[in-house]
Design an enzyme around this catalytic site. Sequence first.
Site, PDB file in Angstrom:
ATOM      1  N   ILE A  45     -11.800  38.797  31.230  1.00 52.75           N
ATOM      2  CA  ILE A  45     -13.253  38.665  31.182  1.00 52.75           C
ATOM      3  C   ILE A  45     -13.688  38.317  32.605  1.00 52.75           C
ATOM      4  O   ILE A  45     -13.118  37.430  33.244  1.00 52.75           O
ATOM      5  CB  ILE A  45     -13.693  37.582  30.175  1.00 52.75           C
ATOM      6  CG1 ILE A  45     -15.224  37.427  30.157  1.00 52.75           C
ATOM      7  CG2 ILE A  45     -13.022  36.251  30.439  1.00 52.75           C
ATOM      8  CD1 ILE A  45     -15.718  36.461  29.075  1.00 52.75           C
ATOM      9  N   SER A  46     -14.648  39.050  33.130  1.00 57.54           N
ATOM     10  CA  SER A  46     -15.071  38.843  34.522  1.00 57.54           C
ATOM     11  C   SER A  46     -15.655  37.452  34.723  1.00 57.54           C
ATOM     12  O   SER A  46     -16.202  36.844  33.797  1.00 57.54           O
ATOM     13  CB  SER A  46     -16.114  39.889  34.922  1.00 57.54           C
ATOM     14  OG  SER A  46     -15.572  41.182  34.909  1.00 57.54           O
ATOM     15  N   GLN A  47     -15.538  36.946  35.944  1.00 57.81           N
ATOM     16  CA  GLN A  47     -16.117  35.645  36.255  1.00 57.81           C
ATOM     17  C   GLN A  47     -17.637  35.706  36.111  1.00 57.81           C
ATOM     18  O   GLN A  47     -18.251  36.758  36.318  1.00 57.81           O
ATOM     19  CB  GLN A  47     -15.728  35.223  37.666  1.00 57.81           C
ATOM     20  CG  GLN A  47     -16.360  36.049  38.763  1.00 57.81           C
ATOM     21  CD  GLN A  47     -15.806  35.718  40.134  1.00 57.81           C
ATOM     22  OE1 GLN A  47     -14.906  36.376  40.619  1.00 57.81           O
ATOM     23  NE2 GLN A  47     -16.351  34.685  40.755  1.00 57.81           N
TER      24      GLN A  47
END
Length: 202
Positions: A45-47
């Site tokens: 999951i992207s930052q």
Amino acid sequence: MPRGVHDKRVLAAMSKVPREEFVPQDSRAASYTDQPLPIGYGQTISQPYIVAAMTTALHLQPNDRVLEIGTGCGYQAAVLSCLVKEVFTIERRPELASAAAATLTRLGCPNAHVHCGDGTLGLTEFAPFDAILVAAAAPAVPKPLLAQLVDGGRIILPVGDAEYQELQLIEKRGDAFPASHLEACRFVPLVGYHGWQEPPKR
């Protein structure tokens, strides 16, 4: 939000979406740290910062129809669903696609539609789109995605190799596609017919 993301609509959408619902149980304590987190199958999951930055750069409008490539856990699609009319999102791994669809349904995102398939081909049956967000790194911009933009549409994606990528924002202006180079980034590889045939070795 650090690093200069000030779009109030984007920040409100991210405040509304419970990020902890999209990460594995053992990572929930780190849900709101500004870093990517593993979600299984070699994906992340992207930052929060990069989610906010990419979403802001697209200048989304309430009536937009948006295509996302790389559903993952569904978090980016959930954020987009708070901002636009419809979100179509593609995930090539059936397990992630099913889990993301279930989470989006449970959290009440009826305008987010999950599809399983090769994201580099886009979704011609639902095109054209006002904006496309690619949440995986491509060696070059997939041409089918450019073809599925409306005139004046925008696509944002990381382009580069396994070690270094650059976030690019591309607009469609007739037959021209001027690009803006935004910042360095690092994403998992975009695997597909118009991406990497196999994940590049890091």
